[in-house]
Design a protein around this motif. Sequence first.
Motif, PDB file in Angstrom:
ATOM      1  N   THR A   1       0.914  -1.440   0.095  1.00 38.73           N
ATOM      2  CA  THR A   1       0.077  -0.174   0.024  1.00 38.73           C
ATOM      3  C   THR A   1       0.831   1.060  -0.078  1.00 38.73           C
ATOM      4  O   THR A   1       0.482   2.385  -0.271  1.00 38.73           O
ATOM      5  N   SER A   2       2.123   1.156   0.498  1.00 41.52           N
ATOM      6  CA  SER A   2       2.919   2.153   0.453  1.00 41.52           C
ATOM      7  C   SER A   2       4.408   1.763   0.383  1.00 41.52           C
ATOM      8  O   SER A   2       4.836   0.742   0.878  1.00 41.52           O
TER       9      SER A   2
ATOM     10  N   HIS B   1       8.635   3.516  -0.444  1.00 35.89           N
ATOM     11  CA  HIS B   1       9.541   4.599  -0.579  1.00 35.89           C
ATOM     12  C   HIS B   1      10.945   4.170  -0.663  1.00 35.89           C
ATOM     13  O   HIS B   1      11.250   3.302  -0.037  1.00 35.89           O
TER      14      HIS B   1
ATOM     15  N   ILE C   1       8.902   8.578  -3.722  1.00 36.51           N
ATOM     16  CA  ILE C   1       7.599   7.997  -3.274  1.00 36.51           C
ATOM     17  C   ILE C   1       7.563   6.951  -4.254  1.00 36.51           C
ATOM     18  O   ILE C   1       7.273   7.299  -5.505  1.00 36.51           O
TER      19      ILE C   1
ATOM     20  N   LYS D   1       5.287   4.275  -4.387  1.00 35.31           N
ATOM     21  CA  LYS D   1       3.968   4.054  -4.385  1.00 35.31           C
ATOM     22  C   LYS D   1       3.310   4.545  -3.034  1.00 35.31           C
ATOM     23  O   LYS D   1       3.599   4.412  -1.920  1.00 35.31           O
ATOM     24  N   MET D   2       2.040   5.310  -2.996  1.00 32.36           N
ATOM     25  CA  MET D   2       1.402   5.963  -1.883  1.00 32.36           C
ATOM     26  C   MET D   2      -0.219   5.809  -2.409  1.00 32.36           C
ATOM     27  O   MET D   2      -0.484   6.488  -2.858  1.00 32.36           O
ATOM     28  N   GLU D   3      -0.874   4.963  -1.416  1.00 36.72           N
ATOM     29  CA  GLU D   3      -2.290   4.605  -1.716  1.00 36.72           C
ATOM     30  C   GLU D   3      -3.013   5.796  -0.920  1.00 36.72           C
ATOM     31  O   GLU D   3      -2.499   6.302  -0.018  1.00 36.72           O
TER      32      GLU D   3
ATOM     33  N   ILE E   1      -3.582   5.788   2.816  1.00 41.09           N
ATOM     34  CA  ILE E   1      -2.576   6.128   3.709  1.00 41.09           C
ATOM     35  C   ILE E   1      -2.504   7.212   4.001  1.00 41.09           C
ATOM     36  O   ILE E   1      -2.043   8.076   5.224  1.00 41.09           O
ATOM     37  N   LEU E   2      -2.556   8.350   2.953  1.00 47.16           N
ATOM     38  CA  LEU E   2      -2.534   9.862   3.039  1.00 47.16           C
ATOM     39  C   LEU E   2      -3.783  10.167   3.907  1.00 47.16           C
ATOM     40  O   LEU E   2      -3.474  11.249   4.665  1.00 47.16           O
TER      41      LEU E   2
END
Length: 167
Positions: free
Chosen positions: A137-138, A140, A151, A153-155, A158-159
Amino acid sequence: MTDNTYEWCRQGIESEIDYLQGVDMDIIDWWYKAFDKKENVIIRDVETIKNEHVYIYNTLKIQNVKRLVVCPIRYKNEISGFFGVDNPPIDDHLGLTTFLDMIATLVISFLKIRNSQNKSKREAKLSGYSALGQIYTSMHYINVKTNRFHIVKMEPQILTYLGKYEI
């Protein structure tokens, strides 16, 4: 500060690279002034700089340098370094500076090629991480030495959890 990062010496000539580290740029500010005027530094006889540029004179004298030609290495109209030839033949300093200017252009071209290849490798690595990141899901990529991160990937969830973004 300016450091000597590379030095080639003919057989029988002692290297001075260790001695030429951490040189205060104010000491060679007159070189940069010449470079800014699109000129190279040509010292036909070090004795002529003895009174005005004492530190440079002493540094060159210790190394048995009698003459010196220095040319800048420019990239995007900024000086990123310089290089020179100690004790060149007396008769053709102008020809030598023309030759060194051509070498500087060649060096910049090689550096551009190297940087382009490094960028391609980095982008390929990040692309590979992106493929791997599909299962997370994330993700870095963090370079601890330079404190830089990317980054991968950053779903959005998560943010949202971090309070930075709304779905």
